[in-house]
Design an enzyme around this catalytic site. Structure first.
Site, PDB file in Angstrom:
ATOM      1  N   ILE A 143       0.835  -1.190   0.000  1.00  0.00           N
ATOM      2  CA  ILE A 143       0.000   0.000   0.000  1.00  0.00           C
ATOM      3  C   ILE A 143       0.873   1.244   0.000  1.00  0.00           C
ATOM      4  O   ILE A 143       1.977   1.240   0.546  1.00  0.00           O
ATOM      5  CB  ILE A 143      -0.960  -0.002   1.213  1.00  0.00           C
ATOM      6  CG1 ILE A 143      -1.936   1.178   1.170  1.00  0.00           C
ATOM      7  CG2 ILE A 143      -0.204  -0.045   2.524  1.00  0.00           C
ATOM      8  CD1 ILE A 143      -3.047   1.106   2.219  1.00  0.00           C
ATOM      9  N   CYS A 144       0.383   2.296  -0.628  1.00  0.00           N
ATOM     10  CA  CYS A 144       1.007   3.617  -0.594  1.00  0.00           C
ATOM     11  C   CYS A 144       2.456   3.551  -1.092  1.00  0.00           C
ATOM     12  O   CYS A 144       2.729   3.055  -2.166  1.00  0.00           O
ATOM     13  CB  CYS A 144       0.899   4.189   0.813  1.00  0.00           C
ATOM     14  SG  CYS A 144       1.272   5.957   0.954  1.00  0.00           S
TER      15      CYS A 144
END
Length: 210
Positions: A111-112
């Site tokens: 994620i991210c």
């Protein structure tokens, strides 16, 4: 039954809120207080504690040298400042671990900023994926996967889950689905409660969980 390990990479400035739903619910006991099927095991580059973005001090359970796809159900990587282009080498070993997991057929969830690191490692070049934005992931050196970018909160392709940093609930739901953690009706109610704030979903979740 001994719970199977789900490994979480930890490193300085890790965005702890991006994996809060994941770790809490994987480790959560059921309504009868029985341990779940999985347990979160933290993995560090060394045995030294790290400091998350939220200021928490977390000590790794194991080091990367001890990490093996054969003893894991999944590797999860959150964002951090150390994934950025100016620190592109800081988390290279975690991206290398992700490659080993995918090559072994064991799922990886990123994620991210972690998607930036996987992009720099070439792991997004031939898989559909998402990130914080197309422009964001394009900062990754040697990234060649622009044609496979999808403007979605979460994208799953061949064992790799990628998510934008603003979608921790959807990220968690995709991880739960990949691990077959909940029955579909429980997962649906969980997402309606945490993802949309529907108060009626709380009672559906309680009923479904029982």
């Amino acid at each position: 039954m001994t719970p199977q390990a789900v490994h979480l990479g930890i490193y300085d400035t890790m965005s702890d809120w991006e994996v809060g739903y994941v770790t809490a619910h994987i480790n959560k006991r059921d309504w009868q207080r029985r341990p779940g099927r999985y347990r979160v095991v933290t993995v560090g580059a060394t045995t030294e504690p790290v400091t998350t973005m939220g200021g928490l001090r977390v000590a790794p359970d194991i080091t990367l040298d001890e990490l093996s796809p054969d003893a894991s159900a999944m590797l999860i990587l959150a964002g951090s400042e150390t994934w950025g282009p100016t620190n592109s080498g800081a988390n290279t070993a975690f991206a290398d671990a992700a490659r080993r997991f995918l090559d072994a057929g064991v799922p990886v969830a990123a994620i991210c900023g972690a998607t930036l690191g996987l992009a720099a490692a070439g792991l997004l070049d031939d898989r559909e994926h998402t990130s914080n934005a197309a422009q964001f992931v394009a900062f990754a050196p040697r990234y060649a996967g622009a044609a496979h970018y999808r403007d979605e909160p979460v994208v799953v392709d061949r064992g790799l889950i990628t998510a934008t940093g603003t979608a921790p609930v959807a990220f968690a739901r995709s991880i739960f689905d990949a691990l077959d953690l909940y029955a579909p009706d429980v997962a649906d109610a969980w997402f309606d409660l945490y993802g949309t704030g529907d108060p009626a979903a709380f009672f559906r979740l309680e009923q479904a969980a029982r």
